[in-house]
Write a protein that holds these residues in place. Sequence first.
Motif, PDB file in Angstrom:
ATOM      1  N   MET A   1       0.852  -1.182   0.000  1.00  0.00           N
ATOM      2  CA  MET A   1       0.000   0.000   0.000  1.00  0.00           C
ATOM      3  C   MET A   1       0.894   1.240   0.000  1.00  0.00           C
ATOM      4  O   MET A   1       1.824   1.332   0.784  1.00  0.00           O
ATOM      5  N   ASN A   2       0.612   2.176  -0.887  1.00  0.00           N
ATOM      6  CA  ASN A   2       1.450   3.374  -0.940  1.00  0.00           C
ATOM      7  C   ASN A   2       1.116   4.336   0.200  1.00  0.00           C
ATOM      8  O   ASN A   2       0.130   4.164   0.913  1.00  0.00           O
ATOM      9  N   SER A   3       1.934   5.353   0.356  1.00  0.00           N
ATOM     10  CA  SER A   3       1.750   6.243   1.505  1.00  0.00           C
ATOM     11  C   SER A   3       0.453   7.044   1.411  1.00  0.00           C
ATOM     12  O   SER A   3      -0.170   7.307   2.428  1.00  0.00           O
ATOM     13  N   ARG A   4       0.026   7.414   0.195  1.00  0.00           N
ATOM     14  CA  ARG A   4      -1.243   8.130   0.062  1.00  0.00           C
ATOM     15  C   ARG A   4      -2.381   7.281   0.602  1.00  0.00           C
ATOM     16  O   ARG A   4      -3.214   7.753   1.382  1.00  0.00           O
ATOM     17  N   ASP A   5      -2.419   6.019   0.180  1.00  0.00           N
ATOM     18  CA  ASP A   5      -3.484   5.126   0.625  1.00  0.00           C
ATOM     19  C   ASP A   5      -3.469   4.946   2.142  1.00  0.00           C
ATOM     20  O   ASP A   5      -4.517   5.028   2.794  1.00  0.00           O
ATOM     21  N   SER A   6      -2.313   4.726   2.713  1.00  0.00           N
ATOM     22  CA  SER A   6      -2.250   4.499   4.165  1.00  0.00           C
ATOM     23  C   SER A   6      -2.611   5.770   4.929  1.00  0.00           C
ATOM     24  O   SER A   6      -3.256   5.706   5.972  1.00  0.00           O
ATOM     25  N   GLN A   7      -2.243   6.933   4.400  1.00  0.00           N
ATOM     26  CA  GLN A   7      -2.619   8.184   5.054  1.00  0.00           C
ATOM     27  C   GLN A   7      -4.127   8.417   4.988  1.00  0.00           C
ATOM     28  O   GLN A   7      -4.742   8.866   5.960  1.00  0.00           O
TER      29      GLN A   7
ATOM     30  N   THR B   1      -8.911   5.035  -1.727  1.00  0.00           N
ATOM     31  CA  THR B   1      -7.599   4.514  -2.084  1.00  0.00           C
ATOM     32  C   THR B   1      -7.688   4.027  -3.528  1.00  0.00           C
ATOM     33  O   THR B   1      -8.787   3.892  -4.083  1.00  0.00           O
ATOM     34  N   VAL B   2      -6.550   3.725  -4.124  1.00  0.00           N
ATOM     35  CA  VAL B   2      -6.543   3.221  -5.497  1.00  0.00           C
ATOM     36  C   VAL B   2      -7.319   1.905  -5.568  1.00  0.00           C
ATOM     37  O   VAL B   2      -8.131   1.693  -6.479  1.00  0.00           O
ATOM     38  N   GLU B   3      -7.110   1.034  -4.615  1.00  0.00           N
ATOM     39  CA  GLU B   3      -7.820  -0.253  -4.593  1.00  0.00           C
ATOM     40  C   GLU B   3      -9.326  -0.055  -4.462  1.00  0.00           C
ATOM     41  O   GLU B   3     -10.111  -0.709  -5.150  1.00  0.00           O
TER      42      GLU B   3
END
Length: 134
Positions: free
Chosen positions: A1-7, A96-98
């Motif tokens: 998971m990228n940082s944008r998604d986790s944030q 998120t992207v997902e």
Amino acid sequence: MNSRDSQLLALRPEILSARVDDTMSADEQFQNGTLRPVVKLQNELLLEAFRNYIKKHKNVFYTLNIDRRMQYIENAIQKDIKFRNSLKGMVIGQFTVEEYQKYIQNSSALNKRMMNLVKERIQSNIQLLERELV
């Protein structure tokens, strides 16, 4: 998971009543796992967007009784396509992207769920929409 998604996920409020399990449809899982937390997170922005909508439409909202105000909110969200798309953007922008990839598989049904949640959230905060006396 990228940082944008986790944030994004870290920002979301936890909604204990919005459970997700395998017995639910994929749409219901998405509603409870993604849409509800995002709509709750965006509450202040959604209310401010509706206040602006009221202002742009000559403050007619403030002349209505409570039942008519509830109908006004529903009509604004269901029938004003520009406003509806703006609200959708406020919610979808927090995916998120997902989640976005899941959303686009069945966007029509999920849009209905999304707009229903937004409508209910604005209606349940109707007291906060009272005209501010300056």
